[in-house]
Enzyme design. Structure first.
Site, PDB file in Angstrom:
ATOM      1  N   PHE A  82       0.685  -1.195   0.010  1.00  7.75           N
ATOM      2  CA  PHE A  82      -0.107   0.257   0.092  1.00  7.75           C
ATOM      3  C   PHE A  82       0.982   1.266   0.103  1.00  7.75           C
ATOM      4  O   PHE A  82       1.982   1.212   0.590  1.00  7.75           O
ATOM      5  CB  PHE A  82      -1.036  -0.211   1.127  1.00  7.75           C
ATOM      6  CG  PHE A  82      -1.869   1.029   1.228  1.00  7.75           C
ATOM      7  CD1 PHE A  82      -3.017   0.643   0.236  1.00  7.75           C
ATOM      8  CD2 PHE A  82      -1.768   2.210   1.902  1.00  7.75           C
ATOM      9  CE1 PHE A  82      -4.209   1.887   0.077  1.00  7.75           C
ATOM     10  CE2 PHE A  82      -2.817   3.215   1.864  1.00  7.75           C
ATOM     11  CZ  PHE A  82      -4.009   2.953   1.025  1.00  7.75           C
ATOM     12  N   ASP A 107       1.460  -5.628   8.383  1.00 10.47           N
ATOM     13  CA  ASP A 107       0.376  -4.391   8.255  1.00 10.47           C
ATOM     14  C   ASP A 107      -0.871  -5.276   7.962  1.00 10.47           C
ATOM     15  O   ASP A 107      -0.823  -6.288   7.234  1.00 10.47           O
ATOM     16  CB  ASP A 107       0.547  -3.802   6.677  1.00 10.47           C
ATOM     17  CG  ASP A 107      -0.764  -2.703   6.509  1.00 10.47           C
ATOM     18  OD1 ASP A 107      -1.662  -3.140   7.076  1.00 10.47           O
ATOM     19  OD2 ASP A 107      -0.345  -1.841   5.585  1.00 10.47           O
ATOM     20  N   TYR A 140     -11.611   0.602  10.395  1.00 10.81           N
ATOM     21  CA  TYR A 140     -12.491   1.127   9.650  1.00 10.81           C
ATOM     22  C   TYR A 140     -13.092   0.154   8.425  1.00 10.81           C
ATOM     23  O   TYR A 140     -14.077   0.267   7.828  1.00 10.81           O
ATOM     24  CB  TYR A 140     -12.601   2.368   8.975  1.00 10.81           C
ATOM     25  CG  TYR A 140     -11.229   2.484   8.310  1.00 10.81           C
ATOM     26  CD1 TYR A 140     -11.061   2.058   7.196  1.00 10.81           C
ATOM     27  CD2 TYR A 140     -10.213   3.571   9.289  1.00 10.81           C
ATOM     28  CE1 TYR A 140      -9.858   2.568   6.575  1.00 10.81           C
ATOM     29  CE2 TYR A 140      -9.237   3.932   8.608  1.00 10.81           C
ATOM     30  CZ  TYR A 140      -8.784   3.285   7.110  1.00 10.81           C
ATOM     31  OH  TYR A 140      -7.325   3.392   6.861  1.00 10.81           O
ATOM     32  N   LYS A 141     -12.503  -1.196   8.291  1.00 17.45           N
ATOM     33  CA  LYS A 141     -12.734  -1.981   7.108  1.00 17.45           C
ATOM     34  C   LYS A 141     -13.564  -3.133   7.860  1.00 17.45           C
ATOM     35  O   LYS A 141     -14.999  -2.988   8.225  1.00 17.45           O
ATOM     36  CB  LYS A 141     -11.400  -2.641   6.523  1.00 17.45           C
ATOM     37  CG  LYS A 141     -10.469  -1.574   6.151  1.00 17.45           C
ATOM     38  CD  LYS A 141      -9.324  -2.105   5.380  1.00 17.45           C
ATOM     39  CE  LYS A 141      -8.268  -1.181   4.919  1.00 17.45           C
ATOM     40  NZ  LYS A 141      -8.820  -0.251   3.940  1.00 17.45           N
ATOM     41  N   ARG A 168     -12.089  -4.054  -7.600  1.00 18.18           N
ATOM     42  CA  ARG A 168     -11.886  -4.802  -6.429  1.00 18.18           C
ATOM     43  C   ARG A 168     -13.366  -4.960  -5.869  1.00 18.18           C
ATOM     44  O   ARG A 168     -14.151  -4.335  -5.710  1.00 18.18           O
ATOM     45  CB  ARG A 168     -11.173  -4.148  -5.316  1.00 18.18           C
ATOM     46  CG  ARG A 168      -9.768  -4.067  -5.552  1.00 18.18           C
ATOM     47  CD  ARG A 168      -8.978  -3.918  -4.222  1.00 18.18           C
ATOM     48  NE  ARG A 168      -9.515  -2.702  -3.341  1.00 18.18           N
ATOM     49  CZ  ARG A 168      -9.078  -2.055  -2.538  1.00 18.18           C
ATOM     50  NH1 ARG A 168      -8.012  -2.806  -1.786  1.00 18.18           N
ATOM     51  NH2 ARG A 168      -9.888  -1.175  -1.805  1.00 18.18           N
TER      52      ARG A 168
END
Length: 417
Positions: free
Chosen positions: A138, A215, A240-241, A389
Site C-alpha cells: 500500500f 500491516d 474501519y474495514k 476490487r
C-alpha cells in the site's frame, strides 16, 4: 435462448441455497443499509455501520460526555485504548492482553513502530541499516519506508512482486540478509487480496536477524491470526474495514511483550509518559503499551468498533473466515461463468488458502465500469491497472447480493463495450 440464461438461473439457485445454509446469515440484519437494494462490494475499504452503533453514540453524547463531562476520563476513557485493544487482540489477532492498543491513524502508528524498530536494531548492530518492503505494498507503507530511510540514513530493499499476488517465502528469502533491520509485510495485499504465510515469513525474517512489522489492515476481522504463536514482533491495522469502526476510526498497534521495554517510539507526547498527570519537566516513557501513545485518545473514534467486536465475539473468527472463503469462491465461479466470456480475468489467487476477503477482476474498461456501477448503487472500487476490487464482508454480505453485483458488472461491461 441467450446462452447466459441457463448459467444465471443455476447461479440464482446456488446463491439462494448458500444463503439458506449460512450460519452467519442473521448477522446481516445488524447492519445499516443491508435491507436496501444497494449492493456493497467495498467492505474491505469501509465497512457498513452496525445499527447498534447509532444508539451507542447517542447514549455516549447524552450520558457519558454530557452527563459525566471531564469525569469521564477518570471513570473510563483513559483505559479505552487498552481495553478495546486487548479485545481486538483476543478476538482477531491471537494476542494475549497487554500487547495491543488503539492509538493514532495507521500511518502514524506504522511510522512509530517502524522507526522504533529500525533504531533499536541499528543500536544493537550498526550494520543493520536495511528496510525490506514489497514494491506493491500500500502506498502509505512504501512512502513511510522511503521517508524513514532518508531520515535515518537507512537503505530500502524492494521486493519485486507479481501484482496479482504478493510477497512469498522465496521472494523474502532472497531479500533479507545480515544488513536487514526490519521487514514490513502486508498480511493481505491491498490490490490482489493475496494472503501471505504469516508464520513462514516471520520465521524467515527472524532467521536473518530482522524484526518483522505486519500491516494487518486488510485482514483484521476477516482472517484468523495467531500473532503470539507466530512469534510476530510488531503489527499495525486499521479498524474501519472489517471492524466497522467508521470513517477515519483509529488504528491499533501490536507490540510483542518481549520488545516493549527496548523500543523507544519517536513521537513523545504526554499520554505516553510514565506519569501522565505529573506534567514533569522531562519525558520518561511509560512501561508497557502506554509508551506507544502520544496524544489524547480519540474516544469518539473508538466507540463504533465495539459493536462489531460484539458480533465478532458471537460469530467467531473461524466461522467468519469460512464464510469469507465461501463468498470469494462463489464470486470467482460467477466471474469465470459470466465475466470471463466478456474478457475479464482474475487478478487474485485462485487458491482460497492464498486469498483474503476480496478479489480483483481485470479488464481495460474497469475504471469506466466502476463509475457506471456507482451511479447505479453498486459499489465496488477501482485500483490500477484495470482492477475492479470486489470486497465481501462476511457479516454483512449475502450470496444473493454477491450474485446481483456480479451481474451488474457484466451489464456495465456490455454497456461500455
Amino acid at each position: 435462448m441467450d446462452r447466459l440464461e441457463v448459467p444465471h438461473a443455476s447461479l440464482e439457485v446456488e446463491a439462494a441455497a448458500l444463503d439458506a445454509d449460512d450460519p452467519l446469515a442473521a448477522h446481516r440484519a445488524a447492519f445499516v443499509g443491508a435491507e436496501t437494494s444497494l449492493i456493497y462490494f467495498d467492505g474491505n475499504s469501509l465497512g457498513r455501520p452496525p445499527r447498534a452503533t447509532a444508539e451507542r453514540l447517542a447514549r455516549f453524547v447524552t450520558d457519558e460526555w454530557g452527563g459525566r463531562l471531564i469525569r469521564g476520563w477518570d471513570e473510563a476513557w483513559m483505559d479505552l485504548p487498552f481495553a478495546i485493544g486487548d479485545r481486538i487482540g483476543a478476538l482477531a489477532l491471537g494476542a494475549a492482553s497487554g500487547q495491543t492498543v488503539i492509538g493514532d491513524s495507521t500511518t502514524v502508528l506504522l511510522y512509530k513502530l517502524l522507526r522504533a524498530a529500525l533504531d533499536a536494531q541499528s543500536a544493537t548492530d550498526p550494520e543493520r541499516v536495511e528496510i525490506v518492503v514489497g514494491r506493491d505494498d500500500f502506498p502509505t507503507d512504501r512512502y513511510l519506508v522511503e521517508g524513514i530511510a532518508a531520515e535515518r540514513g537507512a537503505r530500502v530493499v524492494w521486493v519485486e512482486v507479481d501484482t496479482s499476488r504478493g510477497v512469498d517465502a522465496d521472494l523474502l528469502r532472497a531479500a533479507v540478509g545480515p544488513r536487514t533491520a526490519v521487514v514490513l509485510l502486508s498480511h493481505v495485499s491491498y490490490r490482489s487480496g493475496y494472503l501471505a504465510d504469516g508464520p513462514a515469513l516471520t520465521r524467515i525474517a527472524h532467521e536473518a536477524g530482522a524484526l518483522v512489522l505486519w500491516d494487518l489492515c486488510h485482514s483484521a476481522g476477516s482472517v484468523p491470526m495467531d500473532l503470539d504463536a507466530w512469534g510476530v514482533d510488531l503489527a499495525v491495522g486499521c479498524t474501519y474495514k472489517y471492524l466497522n469502526g467508521g470513517p477515519g476510526s483509529p488504528a491499533f498497534a501490536y507490540v510483542a511483550a518481549r520488545h516493549q521495554h527496548r523500543l523507544t517510539q519517536p513521537v513523545q507526547g504526554w499520554m505516553g509518559a510514565a506519569d501522565v498527570f505529573s506534567m514533569g519537566p522531562q519525558y520518561r516513557p511509560a512501561d508497557g503499551m502506554r509508551r506507544f501513545l502520544s496524544g489524547t485518545p480519540p474516544v469518539l473514534g473508538m466507540l463504533a468498533m465495539q459493536d462489531t467486536l460484539d458480533l465478532l465475539d458471537e460469530a467467531g473468527i473461524d466461522a467468519i473466515r469460512r464464510k469469507s472463503i465461501a463468498l470469494t469462491d462463489f464470486a470467482v465461479r460467477v466471474a469465470d461463468g459470466i465475466l470471463g466470456p466478456l474478457g475479464v480475468s482474475l487478478a487474485s489467487p485462485r487458491d482460497s488458502a492464498e486469498r483474503g476477503g476480496h478479489i480483483t477482476l481485470s479488464h481495460p474498461a474497469m475504471r469506466a465500469v466502476t463509475a457506471r456501477l456507482w451511479r447505479g448503487d453498486v459499489i465496488p472500487d477501482y485500483r490500477d491497472p484495470h482492477g475492479l476490487r470486489i470486497g465481501l464482508s462476511p457479516l454483512s454480505t449475502s450470496f444473493i447480493e454477491t450474485l446481483a453485483g456480479m451481474r451488474a458488472v457484466a451489464d456495465a461491461l456490455r454497456a461500455e463495450a
